[in-house]
Scaffold this motif. Structure first.
Motif, PDB file in Angstrom:
ATOM      1  N   LEU A 141       0.812  -1.219   0.000  1.00  0.00           N
ATOM      2  CA  LEU A 141       0.000   0.000   0.000  1.00  0.00           C
ATOM      3  C   LEU A 141       0.845   1.269   0.000  1.00  0.00           C
ATOM      4  CD1 LEU A 141      -2.873  -0.836   2.498  1.00  0.00           C
ATOM      5  CD2 LEU A 141      -3.036  -0.560   0.034  1.00  0.00           C
ATOM      6  N   ALA A 142       2.067   1.168   0.524  1.00  0.00           N
ATOM      7  CA  ALA A 142       2.937   2.337   0.593  1.00  0.00           C
ATOM      8  C   ALA A 142       3.404   2.710  -0.815  1.00  0.00           C
ATOM      9  CB  ALA A 142       4.136   2.063   1.487  1.00  0.00           C
ATOM     10  N   PRO A 143       3.298   3.985  -1.166  1.00  0.00           N
ATOM     11  CA  PRO A 143       3.755   4.396  -2.497  1.00  0.00           C
ATOM     12  C   PRO A 143       5.266   4.219  -2.633  1.00  0.00           C
ATOM     13  CG  PRO A 143       2.988   6.299  -1.232  1.00  0.00           C
ATOM     14  CD  PRO A 143       2.749   5.078  -0.398  1.00  0.00           C
ATOM     15  N   ALA A 144       5.702   3.877  -3.836  1.00  0.00           N
ATOM     16  CA  ALA A 144       7.127   3.688  -4.098  1.00  0.00           C
ATOM     17  C   ALA A 144       7.865   5.003  -3.901  1.00  0.00           C
ATOM     18  CB  ALA A 144       7.334   3.178  -5.524  1.00  0.00           C
ATOM     19  N   GLY A 145       8.992   4.946  -3.245  1.00  0.00           N
ATOM     20  CA  GLY A 145       9.802   6.142  -3.017  1.00  0.00           C
ATOM     21  C   GLY A 145       9.169   7.103  -2.029  1.00  0.00           C
ATOM     22  N   ALA A 146       8.352   6.594  -1.118  1.00  0.00           N
ATOM     23  CA  ALA A 146       7.656   7.470  -0.179  1.00  0.00           C
ATOM     24  C   ALA A 146       8.544   7.905   0.978  1.00  0.00           C
ATOM     25  CB  ALA A 146       6.409   6.783   0.370  1.00  0.00           C
ATOM     26  N   TRP A 147       9.699   7.304   1.110  1.00  0.00           N
ATOM     27  CA  TRP A 147      10.567   7.673   2.220  1.00  0.00           C
ATOM     28  C   TRP A 147      11.892   8.123   1.669  1.00  0.00           C
ATOM     29  CZ3 TRP A 147       9.238   8.662   6.946  1.00  0.00           C
ATOM     30  CH2 TRP A 147      10.228   8.884   7.880  1.00  0.00           C
ATOM     31  N   PRO A 148      12.436   9.232   2.070  1.00  0.00           N
ATOM     32  CA  PRO A 148      11.873  10.177   3.030  1.00  0.00           C
ATOM     33  C   PRO A 148      10.723  10.961   2.400  1.00  0.00           C
ATOM     34  CG  PRO A 148      13.936  11.017   2.175  1.00  0.00           C
ATOM     35  CD  PRO A 148      13.744   9.651   1.581  1.00  0.00           C
ATOM     36  N   PRO A 149       9.816  11.450   3.245  1.00  0.00           N
ATOM     37  CA  PRO A 149       8.664  12.171   2.702  1.00  0.00           C
ATOM     38  C   PRO A 149       9.094  13.436   1.964  1.00  0.00           C
ATOM     39  CG  PRO A 149       8.694  12.264   5.108  1.00  0.00           C
ATOM     40  CD  PRO A 149       9.808  11.370   4.691  1.00  0.00           C
ATOM     41  N   ALA A 150       8.367  13.727   0.909  1.00  0.00           N
ATOM     42  CA  ALA A 150       8.651  14.930   0.113  1.00  0.00           C
ATOM     43  C   ALA A 150       8.263  16.178   0.895  1.00  0.00           C
ATOM     44  CB  ALA A 150       7.873  14.868  -1.194  1.00  0.00           C
ATOM     45  N   ALA A 151       8.956  17.264   0.599  1.00  0.00           N
ATOM     46  CA  ALA A 151       8.646  18.534   1.262  1.00  0.00           C
ATOM     47  C   ALA A 151       7.395  19.126   0.614  1.00  0.00           C
ATOM     48  CB  ALA A 151       9.805  19.494   1.145  1.00  0.00           C
ATOM     49  N   GLY A 152       6.321  19.200   1.367  1.00  0.00           N
ATOM     50  CA  GLY A 152       5.086  19.789   0.850  1.00  0.00           C
ATOM     51  C   GLY A 152       4.271  18.804   0.044  1.00  0.00           C
ATOM     52  N   PRO A 153       3.014  19.134  -0.155  1.00  0.00           N
ATOM     53  CA  PRO A 153       2.168  18.220  -0.922  1.00  0.00           C
ATOM     54  C   PRO A 153       2.524  18.265  -2.399  1.00  0.00           C
ATOM     55  CG  PRO A 153       0.947  20.191  -0.317  1.00  0.00           C
ATOM     56  CD  PRO A 153       2.302  20.300   0.324  1.00  0.00           C
ATOM     57  N   GLY A 154       2.683  17.108  -2.969  1.00  0.00           N
ATOM     58  CA  GLY A 154       2.989  17.001  -4.387  1.00  0.00           C
ATOM     59  C   GLY A 154       1.731  16.667  -5.160  1.00  0.00           C
ATOM     60  N   PRO A 155       1.838  16.609  -6.474  1.00  0.00           N
ATOM     61  CA  PRO A 155       0.665  16.249  -7.258  1.00  0.00           C
ATOM     62  C   PRO A 155       0.278  14.797  -7.005  1.00  0.00           C
ATOM     63  CG  PRO A 155       2.610  16.367  -8.648  1.00  0.00           C
ATOM     64  CD  PRO A 155       3.017  16.856  -7.284  1.00  0.00           C
ATOM     65  N   ALA A 156      -1.002  14.556  -6.958  1.00  0.00           N
ATOM     66  CA  ALA A 156      -1.494  13.201  -6.717  1.00  0.00           C
ATOM     67  C   ALA A 156      -1.191  12.333  -7.933  1.00  0.00           C
ATOM     68  CB  ALA A 156      -2.989  13.232  -6.451  1.00  0.00           C
ATOM     69  N   ASP A 157      -0.792  11.130  -7.696  1.00  0.00           N
ATOM     70  CA  ASP A 157      -0.524  10.184  -8.764  1.00  0.00           C
ATOM     71  C   ASP A 157      -1.846   9.531  -9.161  1.00  0.00           C
ATOM     72  OD1 ASP A 157       0.355   8.245 -10.484  1.00  0.00           O
ATOM     73  OD2 ASP A 157       1.598   7.184  -9.010  1.00  0.00           O
ATOM     74  N   PRO A 158      -2.392   9.849 -10.338  1.00  0.00           N
ATOM     75  CA  PRO A 158      -3.695   9.315 -10.709  1.00  0.00           C
ATOM     76  C   PRO A 158      -3.715   7.798 -10.815  1.00  0.00           C
ATOM     77  CG  PRO A 158      -2.834  10.787 -12.437  1.00  0.00           C
ATOM     78  CD  PRO A 158      -1.830  10.720 -11.343  1.00  0.00           C
ATOM     79  N   ALA A 159      -2.572   7.181 -11.118  1.00  0.00           N
ATOM     80  CA  ALA A 159      -2.545   5.729 -11.225  1.00  0.00           C
ATOM     81  C   ALA A 159      -2.712   5.060  -9.869  1.00  0.00           C
ATOM     82  CB  ALA A 159      -1.232   5.281 -11.865  1.00  0.00           C
ATOM     83  N   ARG A 160      -2.349   5.732  -8.780  1.00  0.00           N
ATOM     84  CA  ARG A 160      -2.431   5.140  -7.448  1.00  0.00           C
ATOM     85  C   ARG A 160      -3.649   5.626  -6.681  1.00  0.00           C
ATOM     86  NH1 ARG A 160       1.007   2.081  -5.383  1.00  0.00           N
ATOM     87  NH2 ARG A 160       0.520   2.753  -3.309  1.00  0.00           N
ATOM     88  N   ALA A 161      -4.398   6.553  -7.208  1.00  0.00           N
ATOM     89  CA  ALA A 161      -5.523   7.128  -6.476  1.00  0.00           C
ATOM     90  C   ALA A 161      -6.756   6.229  -6.576  1.00  0.00           C
ATOM     91  CB  ALA A 161      -5.849   8.504  -7.047  1.00  0.00           C
ATOM     92  N   GLY A 162      -7.565   6.261  -5.544  1.00  0.00           N
ATOM     93  CA  GLY A 162      -8.889   5.685  -5.621  1.00  0.00           C
ATOM     94  C   GLY A 162      -9.074   4.282  -5.107  1.00  0.00           C
ATOM     95  N   TRP A 163      -9.967   3.608  -5.780  1.00  0.00           N
ATOM     96  CA  TRP A 163     -10.546   2.362  -5.335  1.00  0.00           C
ATOM     97  C   TRP A 163      -9.559   1.249  -5.023  1.00  0.00           C
ATOM     98  CZ3 TRP A 163     -11.504  -2.511  -7.623  1.00  0.00           C
ATOM     99  CH2 TRP A 163     -12.455  -3.257  -6.960  1.00  0.00           C
ATOM    100  N   PRO A 164      -8.584   0.918  -5.871  1.00  0.00           N
ATOM    101  CA  PRO A 164      -7.709  -0.223  -5.550  1.00  0.00           C
ATOM    102  C   PRO A 164      -6.964  -0.070  -4.222  1.00  0.00           C
ATOM    103  CG  PRO A 164      -7.472   0.360  -7.849  1.00  0.00           C
ATOM    104  CD  PRO A 164      -8.300   1.442  -7.207  1.00  0.00           C
ATOM    105  N   GLU A 165      -6.554   1.142  -3.872  1.00  0.00           N
ATOM    106  CA  GLU A 165      -5.864   1.334  -2.597  1.00  0.00           C
ATOM    107  C   GLU A 165      -6.782   1.072  -1.420  1.00  0.00           C
ATOM    108  OE1 GLU A 165      -4.178   5.220  -2.554  1.00  0.00           O
ATOM    109  OE2 GLU A 165      -2.287   4.507  -3.349  1.00  0.00           O
ATOM    110  N   VAL A 166      -8.025   1.522  -1.529  1.00  0.00           N
ATOM    111  CA  VAL A 166      -8.952   1.327  -0.419  1.00  0.00           C
ATOM    112  C   VAL A 166      -9.293  -0.152  -0.275  1.00  0.00           C
ATOM    113  CG1 VAL A 166     -11.190   1.972   0.540  1.00  0.00           C
ATOM    114  CG2 VAL A 166      -9.834   3.662  -0.658  1.00  0.00           C
ATOM    115  N   VAL A 167      -9.450  -0.855  -1.380  1.00  0.00           N
ATOM    116  CA  VAL A 167      -9.692  -2.298  -1.300  1.00  0.00           C
ATOM    117  C   VAL A 167      -8.476  -2.981  -0.679  1.00  0.00           C
ATOM    118  CG1 VAL A 167     -10.065  -4.398  -2.651  1.00  0.00           C
ATOM    119  CG2 VAL A 167     -11.383  -2.352  -3.154  1.00  0.00           C
ATOM    120  N   GLY A 168      -7.276  -2.534  -1.023  1.00  0.00           N
ATOM    121  CA  GLY A 168      -6.070  -3.071  -0.398  1.00  0.00           C
ATOM    122  C   GLY A 168      -6.058  -2.810   1.103  1.00  0.00           C
ATOM    123  N   ALA A 169      -6.497  -1.621   1.496  1.00  0.00           N
ATOM    124  CA  ALA A 169      -6.586  -1.308   2.922  1.00  0.00           C
ATOM    125  C   ALA A 169      -7.641  -2.179   3.602  1.00  0.00           C
ATOM    126  CB  ALA A 169      -6.910   0.168   3.116  1.00  0.00           C
TER     127      ALA A 169
END
Length: 185
Positions: A141-169
């Motif tokens: 579920l953790a996005p690739a390259g999520a550590w260390p966290p980026a400074a500030g909010p970046g653009p959302a990755d549309p390929a990782r957004a939405g339903w599949p992540e929530v089903v994974g959760a």
């Protein structure tokens, strides 16, 4: 299950919430995603019913056999569809439903029963499977390259957004619920 009734109610909420979300997602996504959502919904809602504390609903003496029959059919369906994790989950549900009469004559929601239920070796193997599954599914579920966290909010990755992540959760949530149910068996 052994332990206080509030643990059973937390498991009911956890599993019912995950199952209800997956059930609400049945009409979204591809045919494979809808089929997967139906399987996850069935497992989550079935786990919620099995986790009900005995003080909430008096279960008839035949309920363990009903759970075993229903989840046995689900396991066969999952094997036919080549869903090994769903088959493993269904097998664990059958095991728990049949092991619980040895603990006090009821289903997994009978908290406070005396003595352990089931075969310790089999319970241990199922616990190990779910421990590994929870960690592996959580890492996915953790996005690739999520550590260390980026400074500030970046653009959302549309390929990782939405339903599949929530089903994974939801899968991780139900894995935790299954682990807790097995641990208290």
């Amino acid at each position: 299950m052994h332990g206080p009734a509030w643990v059973g109610w937390l498991l009911v909420l956890l599993c019912a919430g995950a199952g209800a979300y997956c059930l609400s997602s049945v009409r979204r996504g591809t045919a494979a995603q809808r089929r997967e959502a139906r399987g996850e919904a069935l497992m989550g809602l079935g786990m919620a019913v099995m986790a009900l504390p005995a003080s909430a609903v008096a279960q008839p003496s035949w309920s363990p056999w009903t759970f075993a029959a229903v989840f046995g059919a689900v396991g066969l369906w999952a094997l036919r569809r080549r869903h090994p994790h769903h088959a493993m989950g269904a097998a664990a549900m059958v095991y728990m439903s049949l092991a619980m009469p040895a603990v006090g004559g009821g289903h997994a929601g009978h908290l406070g029963s005396a003595g352990p239920g089931g075969l310790p070796v089999l319970t241990g193997l199922l616990l190990a499977y779910y421990a590994v599954y929870i960690v592996a599914a959580g890492v996915r579920l953790a996005p690739a390259g999520a550590w260390p966290p980026a400074a500030g909010p970046g653009p959302a990755d549309p390929a990782r957004a939405g339903w599949p992540e929530v089903v994974g959760a939801c899968r991780v949530t139900m894995g935790i619920g299954m682990f807790a149910m097995l641990l208290t068996l």
